[in-house]
Motif scaffolding. Sequence first.
Motif, mmCIF file in Angstrom:
data_model
loop_
_atom_site.group_PDB
_atom_site.id
_atom_site.type_symbol
_atom_site.label_atom_id
_atom_site.label_comp_id
_atom_site.label_asym_id
_atom_site.label_seq_id
_atom_site.Cartn_x
_atom_site.Cartn_y
_atom_site.Cartn_z
ATOM 1 N N SER A 1 0.854 -1.190 0.000
ATOM 2 C CA SER A 1 0.000 0.000 0.000
ATOM 3 C C SER A 1 0.889 1.239 0.000
ATOM 4 C CB SER A 1 -0.892 0.015 1.239
ATOM 5 O OG SER A 1 -0.126 0.305 2.402
ATOM 6 N N LYS A 2 0.373 2.316 -0.550
ATOM 7 C CA LYS A 2 1.177 3.535 -0.628
ATOM 8 C C LYS A 2 1.490 4.093 0.766
ATOM 9 C CE LYS A 2 0.173 4.790 -5.375
ATOM 10 N NZ LYS A 2 -0.418 5.725 -6.354
ATOM 11 N N PHE A 3 0.593 3.892 1.726
ATOM 12 C CA PHE A 3 0.874 4.358 3.084
ATOM 13 C C PHE A 3 2.042 3.581 3.684
ATOM 14 C CE2 PHE A 3 0.374 4.265 7.706
ATOM 15 C CZ PHE A 3 0.347 5.628 7.984
ATOM 16 N N HIS A 4 2.051 2.270 3.537
ATOM 17 C CA HIS A 4 3.150 1.470 4.090
ATOM 18 C C HIS A 4 4.466 1.773 3.371
ATOM 19 C CE1 HIS A 4 0.053 -1.614 5.731
ATOM 20 N NE2 HIS A 4 0.352 -0.699 6.625
ATOM 21 N N LEU A 5 4.398 1.994 2.062
ATOM 22 C CA LEU A 5 5.602 2.397 1.339
ATOM 23 C C LEU A 5 6.096 3.757 1.826
ATOM 24 C CD1 LEU A 5 5.031 1.425 -2.407
ATOM 25 C CD2 LEU A 5 6.697 0.455 -0.824
ATOM 26 N N ALA A 6 5.159 4.656 2.088
ATOM 27 C CA ALA A 6 5.533 5.984 2.592
ATOM 28 C C ALA A 6 6.288 5.868 3.910
ATOM 29 C CB ALA A 6 4.282 6.841 2.766
#
Length: 400
Positions: free
Chosen positions: A378-383
């Motif tokens: 997910s983009k949040f976890h990548l962030a």
Amino acid sequence: MHLANQHVLLGVTGGIAAYKTPDLVRKLTAAGAIVRVVLTDSAKEFVSPLSLQAVSGNPVHHSLLDADAEAAMGHIELAKWADILLIAPATANCIAKLANGLADDLLSTLFLATTAKLYIAPAMNQQMWKAPATQRNLQRLHEMDITLLGPASGEQACGDIGPGRMLEPEAIVAALSVIQDDTFQQKSILITAGPTREALDPVRYLSNHSSGKMGYAIAQAAASMGAKVILISGPTALSCPSGVQRIDVESAADMHKAVMKAVSDCDIFIATAAVADYRAKHIADNKLKKSDDELTLTFVKNPDILKDVAAMTPAPFSVGFAAESQNIAEYAQGKLISKKLDMIAANDITAAGLGFNSDRNALHVFWKNGDIKLAPDSKFHLAKALLALVAQHCKNKTPS
């Protein structure tokens, strides 16, 4: 807030978004929470108690006048049990009841009886969301120290487009499980996100497919890590993350001006925006009319925001993004060197289900003497993973 061993009481009301709640419960339990579910009568028309019992591992509650529960004052016991009361979806009717102190079912009674931290994730038609009565009720809830999660904007079940969609389960869990650590305490992070629009005439413009989701995820994650966050955003349909200051812009020139005004007070600059490389040399005063079979336009280069920031003295820790369709590593490393960046994150825009307009991505992150691949997530976890790298390398950077 850590969700491990937190008692989360999930209230589900009668909106179409209730179909997402088994997934929400599953994600809450995966984050370590202990979940019990309360259904309103109308919610049972959209989602079955059995499915929620299966994913939570606990009985589902729905009746205020349950004889067995009342023998032990069940609604009061549930109210005391909860560390968090989350209502998702929260319909316009539910919001109205809560704002006015009505207690005619189990969920509204629990709302009045609990001392738990209160969260609501609204879900309704966009016109209902905008209605003055709904906005007044939301203001009352704000004054009662209730945290609003969303809503998101987009296409709705009725076919309308606008604000009122319930946040996706992953976004709700991320908001609840944010750990306010001190990684970026007393640090200021400036982020650009979304596309730019380059006008051709009063009605037409050139743009790109960037949704802004990666930049907004980084802004949300940075705020959760203690940073003061400024988000300079091109046109998107996204809601501003909690605790983030957003500045809205249209063109690359607008974004350049806003960045250069804000960047002097920032420690870290992260450029995720898909900024147009070129703009029309002349913007027509009137709508361009169809005449010949061909139309010739002259374009001039836009300012390079990231390069200008990285060239400052002193310069903030500067992180670029490279959305590429071929030779990913080669092009990313070239930009890292030519723009004198501290770090660059590259992604393959041809990868199915990742990147533009998706909630998932994969990144290949480069710095002067190394690189690492961050697997699809997910983009949040990548962030969060990217910001952990930024924090690590910031400490090792020699001051300019």
